[in-house]
Write a protein that holds these residues in place. Structure first.
Motif, PDB file in Angstrom:
ATOM      1  N   VAL A  95       0.843  -1.202   0.000  1.00 24.04           N
ATOM      2  CA  VAL A  95       0.000   0.000   0.000  1.00 24.04           C
ATOM      3  C   VAL A  95       0.879   1.253   0.000  1.00 24.04           C
ATOM      4  O   VAL A  95       0.639   2.193  -0.768  1.00 24.04           O
ATOM      5  CB  VAL A  95      -0.978  -0.004   1.195  1.00 24.04           C
ATOM      6  N   ARG A  96       1.910   1.266   0.837  1.00 25.18           N
ATOM      7  CA  ARG A  96       2.832   2.415   0.857  1.00 25.18           C
ATOM      8  C   ARG A  96       3.504   2.593  -0.510  1.00 25.18           C
ATOM      9  O   ARG A  96       3.610   3.715  -1.011  1.00 25.18           O
ATOM     10  CB  ARG A  96       3.894   2.243   1.945  1.00 25.18           C
ATOM     11  N   ASP A  97       3.968   1.474  -1.092  1.00 19.79           N
ATOM     12  CA  ASP A  97       4.620   1.549  -2.402  1.00 19.79           C
ATOM     13  C   ASP A  97       3.655   2.071  -3.465  1.00 19.79           C
ATOM     14  O   ASP A  97       4.043   2.863  -4.330  1.00 19.79           O
ATOM     15  CB  ASP A  97       5.151   0.174  -2.823  1.00 19.79           C
ATOM     16  N   PHE A 111      -4.852  10.144   0.347  1.00 19.47           N
ATOM     17  CA  PHE A 111      -5.532   8.946  -0.137  1.00 19.47           C
ATOM     18  C   PHE A 111      -6.690   8.559   0.766  1.00 19.47           C
ATOM     19  O   PHE A 111      -6.640   8.787   1.977  1.00 19.47           O
ATOM     20  CB  PHE A 111      -4.549   7.774  -0.218  1.00 19.47           C
ATOM     21  N   VAL A 112      -7.695   7.978   0.153  1.00 21.18           N
ATOM     22  CA  VAL A 112      -8.775   7.312   0.863  1.00 21.18           C
ATOM     23  C   VAL A 112      -8.594   5.832   0.554  1.00 21.18           C
ATOM     24  O   VAL A 112      -8.624   5.438  -0.618  1.00 21.18           O
ATOM     25  CB  VAL A 112     -10.167   7.785   0.379  1.00 21.18           C
ATOM     26  N   LEU A 113      -8.359   5.034   1.574  1.00 23.27           N
ATOM     27  CA  LEU A 113      -8.223   3.600   1.369  1.00 23.27           C
ATOM     28  C   LEU A 113      -9.593   2.955   1.510  1.00 23.27           C
ATOM     29  O   LEU A 113     -10.314   3.224   2.473  1.00 23.27           O
ATOM     30  CB  LEU A 113      -7.263   2.979   2.385  1.00 23.27           C
ATOM     31  N   ILE A 114      -9.930   2.115   0.553  1.00 22.55           N
ATOM     32  CA  ILE A 114     -11.222   1.432   0.558  1.00 22.55           C
ATOM     33  C   ILE A 114     -10.942  -0.061   0.579  1.00 22.55           C
ATOM     34  O   ILE A 114     -10.209  -0.570  -0.273  1.00 22.55           O
ATOM     35  CB  ILE A 114     -12.056   1.812  -0.677  1.00 22.55           C
ATOM     36  N   GLY A 115     -11.517  -0.740   1.562  1.00 24.18           N
ATOM     37  CA  GLY A 115     -11.251  -2.161   1.656  1.00 24.18           C
ATOM     38  C   GLY A 115     -12.441  -2.958   2.126  1.00 24.18           C
ATOM     39  O   GLY A 115     -13.258  -2.492   2.917  1.00 24.18           O
ATOM     40  N   LEU A 116     -12.522  -4.171   1.609  1.00 21.51           N
ATOM     41  CA  LEU A 116     -13.538  -5.143   1.987  1.00 21.51           C
ATOM     42  C   LEU A 116     -12.834  -6.304   2.665  1.00 21.51           C
ATOM     43  O   LEU A 116     -11.829  -6.795   2.147  1.00 21.51           O
ATOM     44  CB  LEU A 116     -14.296  -5.621   0.739  1.00 21.51           C
ATOM     45  N   ALA A 123      -6.618  -1.416   5.549  1.00 22.46           N
ATOM     46  CA  ALA A 123      -6.880   0.027   5.453  1.00 22.46           C
ATOM     47  C   ALA A 123      -6.840   0.684   6.826  1.00 22.46           C
ATOM     48  O   ALA A 123      -6.213   1.731   6.993  1.00 22.46           O
ATOM     49  CB  ALA A 123      -8.233   0.274   4.785  1.00 22.46           C
ATOM     50  N   ILE A 124      -7.494   0.090   7.799  1.00 17.75           N
ATOM     51  CA  ILE A 124      -7.548   0.725   9.129  1.00 17.75           C
ATOM     52  C   ILE A 124      -6.191   0.697   9.810  1.00 17.75           C
ATOM     53  O   ILE A 124      -5.786   1.665  10.457  1.00 17.75           O
ATOM     54  CB  ILE A 124      -8.661   0.101  10.012  1.00 17.75           C
ATOM     55  N   ILE A 125      -5.449  -0.375   9.624  1.00 20.99           N
ATOM     56  CA  ILE A 125      -4.109  -0.435  10.214  1.00 20.99           C
ATOM     57  C   ILE A 125      -3.185   0.536   9.490  1.00 20.99           C
ATOM     58  O   ILE A 125      -2.414   1.265  10.118  1.00 20.99           O
ATOM     59  CB  ILE A 125      -3.560  -1.877  10.184  1.00 20.99           C
ATOM     60  N   GLY A 126      -3.272   0.583   8.170  1.00 24.44           N
ATOM     61  CA  GLY A 126      -2.455   1.513   7.398  1.00 24.44           C
ATOM     62  C   GLY A 126      -2.725   2.959   7.748  1.00 24.44           C
ATOM     63  O   GLY A 126      -1.815   3.785   7.794  1.00 24.44           O
TER      64      GLY A 126
END
Length: 152
Positions: A95-97, A111-116, A123-126
């Protein structure tokens, strides 16, 4: 819906992560300070379950938010990692890369991270480890079954 000019992008220092970039409709090429980054749902590649990631990226783009959906290392078209780090650490590094590559190629700095499912967990940990993450959208994250969980 207006036809979108989606393109394949190769992300990461070795260009080993493969994604699809969906620019915002009606905006000059990626002239946005914010980008949605759609993460894999488990081992499902960047299309997402029932094409969810595709539809989500296109809907965001139609509302002026560019989006990138990409495969973490070892999933879909992305090459596996050559190091032996733990799966969660590997996903967070990917994700960082991806954010580094998108920022250098396209301009977005937030950024907005979207995850299922596992993508929501990543996403929440990142979000707690990288200040470029402005927001997260979580769908079905893992929630530990604590006393508070049962109370709520």
């Amino acid at each position: 819906m207006e036809r979108l000019a989606e393109s394949v992008v190769q992300l990461g220092p070795g260009k080993d992560l493969v994604g699809i970039a969906t620019p915002a409709v009606g905006a000059p090429a990626w002239n946005s300070p914010l980008c949605a980054l759609i993460l894999n749902a488990g081992i499902i590649h960047r299309v997402g379950p029932n094409r969810l990631s595709v539809e989500l990226a296109r809907a965001l783009a139609s509302h002026g938010v560019p989006a990138v959906r990409f495969d973490l290392a070892g999933i879909g078209d992305s090459a596996p990692r050559s190091d032996a780090i733990a799966p969660l650490d590997a996903a967070l590094a990917d994700v960082r890369d991806a954010m580094d590559s998108i920022s250098s190629m396209r301009g977005p700095r937030r950024f907005v991270l979207i995850g299922l499912c596992s993508g929501a967990n990543q996403a929440i940990i990142g979000a707690g480890t990288d200040e470029r993450i402005a927001a997260v959208a979580l769908m079905d994250p893992f929630i530990p079954r604590t006393r508070r969980y049962y109370f709520n």
